[in-house]
Scaffold this motif. Sequence first.
Motif, PDB file in Angstrom:
ATOM      1  N   ALA A  15      16.192 -15.293  23.197  1.00  0.00           N
ATOM      2  CA  ALA A  15      14.828 -15.302  22.501  1.00  0.00           C
ATOM      3  C   ALA A  15      14.951 -16.263  21.419  1.00  0.00           C
ATOM      4  O   ALA A  15      14.113 -16.953  20.956  1.00  0.00           O
ATOM      5  CB  ALA A  15      13.966 -14.140  22.382  1.00  0.00           C
ATOM      6  N   HIS A  38      18.063 -10.008  20.241  1.00  0.00           N
ATOM      7  CA  HIS A  38      17.812 -10.775  21.223  1.00  0.00           C
ATOM      8  C   HIS A  38      18.231 -12.090  21.086  1.00  0.00           C
ATOM      9  O   HIS A  38      17.458 -13.078  20.711  1.00  0.00           O
ATOM     10  CB  HIS A  38      16.548 -10.838  21.965  1.00  0.00           C
ATOM     11  CG  HIS A  38      16.541 -11.177  23.387  1.00  0.00           C
ATOM     12  ND1 HIS A  38      15.099 -11.181  23.988  1.00  0.00           N
ATOM     13  CD2 HIS A  38      17.320 -11.686  24.054  1.00  0.00           C
ATOM     14  CE1 HIS A  38      15.313 -11.722  25.113  1.00  0.00           C
ATOM     15  NE2 HIS A  38      16.654 -12.046  25.433  1.00  0.00           N
ATOM     16  N   SER A  65       9.361 -13.821  12.105  1.00  0.00           N
ATOM     17  CA  SER A  65       9.585 -13.621  13.525  1.00  0.00           C
ATOM     18  C   SER A  65       9.249 -15.048  14.097  1.00  0.00           C
ATOM     19  O   SER A  65       9.447 -15.504  15.176  1.00  0.00           O
ATOM     20  CB  SER A  65       7.964 -13.032  13.917  1.00  0.00           C
ATOM     21  OG  SER A  65       6.673 -13.648  13.453  1.00  0.00           O
ATOM     22  N   SER A  78      13.695 -13.271  16.912  1.00  0.00           N
ATOM     23  CA  SER A  78      13.002 -12.619  17.880  1.00  0.00           C
ATOM     24  C   SER A  78      13.241 -11.122  17.360  1.00  0.00           C
ATOM     25  O   SER A  78      14.121 -10.529  17.169  1.00  0.00           O
ATOM     26  CB  SER A  78      13.635 -12.990  19.182  1.00  0.00           C
ATOM     27  OG  SER A  78      13.172 -11.902  20.097  1.00  0.00           O
ATOM     28  N   SER A  79      12.016 -10.608  17.809  1.00  0.00           N
ATOM     29  CA  SER A  79      11.946  -9.041  17.613  1.00  0.00           C
ATOM     30  C   SER A  79      11.462  -8.456  18.878  1.00  0.00           C
ATOM     31  O   SER A  79      11.173  -7.235  19.059  1.00  0.00           O
ATOM     32  CB  SER A  79      10.953  -8.687  16.480  1.00  0.00           C
ATOM     33  OG  SER A  79       9.614  -9.141  16.712  1.00  0.00           O
ATOM     34  N   ASP A  80      11.593  -9.047  20.177  1.00  0.00           N
ATOM     35  CA  ASP A  80      10.867  -8.339  21.470  1.00  0.00           C
ATOM     36  C   ASP A  80      11.971  -7.527  21.904  1.00  0.00           C
ATOM     37  O   ASP A  80      11.348  -6.389  22.734  1.00  0.00           O
ATOM     38  CB  ASP A  80      10.919  -9.491  22.384  1.00  0.00           C
ATOM     39  CG  ASP A  80      12.095 -10.296  22.697  1.00  0.00           C
ATOM     40  OD1 ASP A  80      12.957 -10.551  21.940  1.00  0.00           O
ATOM     41  OD2 ASP A  80      12.389 -10.531  23.798  1.00  0.00           O
TER      42      ASP A  80
END
Length: 360
Positions: free
Chosen positions: A331, A328, A279, A283-285
């Motif tokens: 990000a 994303h 992470s 990005s994992s949002d």
Amino acid sequence: MSTVIGRPPEELDSPQLILNLDVIDGNLRRMFDSLCNSPVGLRVHFKSLKCSGLASYIAAAGAKKFLCAKLNEAEVLADAGIDDIFIANQIVGAQKLHRLANLARQVQISACVDDPQNVDEMAEAAQAAAVTIGVLVEVDIGMGRCGVEPGEPALALARRIRSRQGLRFLGLQGYDGHLQLVSAHAERRARCLQGLEQLVSTRQLIEKAGITVAVVTGAGTGTSAFVGTYEGVTEIQPGSFVLMDHAYHAVRPEFNCALSILATVISRRPAWYVLDAGSKAISSDFGMPIIRNRPQDRVIKLAEEHTKVETDESAVRIGARIEVIPTHCCATMNLHRQCVAVRQGVIEAVWPIEASGRFD
């Protein structure tokens, strides 16, 4: 890193952020082609890019106008020689307004407002620096974040801007960020057009009051196809279309994913393998990333330094290079300090990502 020019990216250490210039070129061509018969112009959003080398590359391809979300991004663009910059955000506070006024000494700069006090304070900063700042009234067309209500509130703010020395009223912004990833095409289009009707009606109201509205700007990658042909809008402001990601590709599949994270397999079992990028690099949002060219593999966990990938293939070996496509791109660019630009499988450039890791 200059010694890597001309070499394949697989020779690099990992994790490494890779940009595929061939894909970027294709994405730019598709966007240019979509606007070739339209009066609507293109302003590329830099918050998705954060890299002056990439911005200069895009400008050389023909897209010379940029917008950004933060002052630091505008400063990076100005230092790179981009001379038409719009900050699609409210700039509030003496320190930030001083920086905005300094930018106005270097380039053509504009920003959003949605509050009378902010208008007055921006005018004071502009007068103190003996500059003129372009101003757009932000209109809330359904996102429920910043902006005034359509209609009379926007007209009142436009009048206030025009009455203040040091400011130049340019027009309106109406951004539909809440619609960008709506998966159903018909719903996304219908809701986008509803917002545009409010935005353009506001333009007409202001013009009936005798005030010129030179700019009406909005849309993102997810809605640019609808806004780019809408009468009364002068420009669109997408950014993610350049690099793309798994989430945006689902709603705009004609644009391809140019950004990936090169990672290495550091551990494996019969049913999964583990990568050396987690992470802090991906990005994992917006959800879990995917593995490029391996549809049978599924990312099941992102830890800080590891990505665990479920697979039904036992042949994945320790040391194998895997490309991860994030959900994303904006990000993910913010997590890295440099990117490697690749063309036809060979490294062409290494660019610093000057606006990454910043929020000022």
